[in-house]
Design a protein around this motif. Structure first.
Motif, short mmCIF file in Angstrom:
data_model
loop_
_atom_site.label_atom_id
_atom_site.label_comp_id
_atom_site.label_asym_id
_atom_site.label_seq_id
_atom_site.Cartn_x
_atom_site.Cartn_y
_atom_site.Cartn_z
N PRO A 29 72.45 -24.17 4.50
CA PRO A 29 72.09 -22.80 4.14
C PRO A 29 73.29 -21.97 3.69
O PRO A 29 74.42 -22.22 4.11
CB PRO A 29 71.49 -22.23 5.42
CG PRO A 29 71.92 -23.13 6.51
CD PRO A 29 72.25 -24.45 5.89
N VAL A 30 73.01 -20.99 2.87
CA VAL A 30 74.05 -20.08 2.38
C VAL A 30 74.47 -19.18 3.55
O VAL A 30 73.61 -18.66 4.26
CB VAL A 30 73.51 -19.23 1.21
CG1 VAL A 30 74.52 -18.19 0.78
CG2 VAL A 30 73.13 -20.13 0.05
N PRO A 31 75.77 -18.98 3.76
CA PRO A 31 76.19 -18.10 4.85
C PRO A 31 75.79 -16.64 4.57
O PRO A 31 75.63 -16.23 3.42
CB PRO A 31 77.72 -18.25 4.88
CG PRO A 31 78.08 -18.82 3.57
CD PRO A 31 76.89 -19.56 3.04
N ASP A 32 75.63 -15.87 5.64
CA ASP A 32 75.26 -14.46 5.51
C ASP A 32 76.44 -13.58 5.12
O ASP A 32 76.25 -12.47 4.64
CB ASP A 32 74.68 -13.93 6.82
CG ASP A 32 73.39 -14.61 7.19
OD1 ASP A 32 72.68 -15.08 6.29
OD2 ASP A 32 73.08 -14.67 8.40
N ALA A 33 77.66 -14.06 5.38
CA ALA A 33 78.84 -13.23 5.13
C ALA A 33 80.01 -14.09 4.69
O ALA A 33 80.05 -15.29 4.96
CB ALA A 33 79.22 -12.46 6.39
N GLY A 44 69.12 -12.24 0.30
CA GLY A 44 68.32 -12.85 -0.75
C GLY A 44 67.52 -14.02 -0.24
O GLY A 44 67.67 -14.45 0.91
N ARG A 45 66.70 -14.55 -1.13
CA ARG A 45 65.85 -15.71 -0.82
C ARG A 45 65.63 -16.52 -2.09
O ARG A 45 65.76 -16.01 -3.18
CB ARG A 45 64.50 -15.27 -0.29
CG ARG A 45 64.54 -14.71 1.07
CD ARG A 45 63.15 -14.42 1.55
NE ARG A 45 63.24 -14.05 2.95
CZ ARG A 45 62.29 -14.21 3.81
NH1 ARG A 45 61.15 -14.71 3.43
NH2 ARG A 45 62.44 -13.85 5.06
N VAL A 105 75.07 -9.24 -3.27
CA VAL A 105 75.98 -8.68 -2.29
C VAL A 105 75.33 -7.42 -1.73
O VAL A 105 75.01 -6.49 -2.46
CB VAL A 105 77.36 -8.36 -2.92
CG1 VAL A 105 78.25 -7.66 -1.91
CG2 VAL A 105 78.00 -9.63 -3.43
N GLN A 106 75.10 -7.43 -0.42
CA GLN A 106 74.45 -6.30 0.23
C GLN A 106 75.47 -5.22 0.60
O GLN A 106 75.25 -4.05 0.38
CB GLN A 106 73.73 -6.80 1.48
CG GLN A 106 72.84 -5.80 2.14
CD GLN A 106 72.08 -6.44 3.28
OE1 GLN A 106 72.54 -7.39 3.90
NE2 GLN A 106 70.90 -5.93 3.56
N ARG A 107 76.59 -5.66 1.19
CA ARG A 107 77.66 -4.73 1.55
C ARG A 107 78.98 -5.43 1.29
O ARG A 107 79.08 -6.64 1.34
CB ARG A 107 77.58 -4.38 3.04
CG ARG A 107 76.38 -3.57 3.40
CD ARG A 107 76.43 -3.18 4.87
NE ARG A 107 75.26 -2.41 5.22
CZ ARG A 107 74.26 -2.88 5.94
NH1 ARG A 107 74.29 -4.12 6.39
NH2 ARG A 107 73.22 -2.12 6.22
N ARG A 108 80.01 -4.59 1.05
CA ARG A 108 81.35 -5.15 0.86
C ARG A 108 82.37 -4.13 1.34
O ARG A 108 82.10 -2.93 1.38
CB ARG A 108 81.60 -5.51 -0.59
CG ARG A 108 81.56 -4.31 -1.52
CD ARG A 108 81.92 -4.69 -2.93
NE ARG A 108 81.72 -3.59 -3.83
CZ ARG A 108 82.52 -2.53 -3.96
NH1 ARG A 108 83.59 -2.43 -3.20
NH2 ARG A 108 82.26 -1.59 -4.82
#
Length: 65
Positions: free
Chosen positions: A11-15, A31-32, A38-41
């Motif tokens: 799975p893709v990491p969350d961060a 995402g899915r 990118v949700q936050r940076r």
């Protein structure tokens, strides 16, 4: 399934976090279905000498800084 194939389907990491001599950078993903954004940076500058890239000595020579 080979070890390499299972690595590619993990799975893709969350961060993501990058620690560099000049900065620390962080990004979170959302995402899915193979589409991620990118949700936050955040990026924070570091003073010179706080982090040193090295395989043979301490990376943070003075933790009191």
């Amino acid at each position: 399934m080979s070890l390499f194939a299972s690595w590619l389907t993990s799975p893709v990491p969350d961060a993501a976090i990058e620690i560099a001599p000049q900065r620390v950078a962080v990004a979170t993903l959302a995402g899915r279905g193979g589409t991620f954004t990118v949700q936050r940076r955040a990026v924070e500058a570091l003073p010179p000498g706080v982090v040193r890239p090295s395989l043979t000595s301490q990376n943070i020579p003075d933790s009191s800084k």
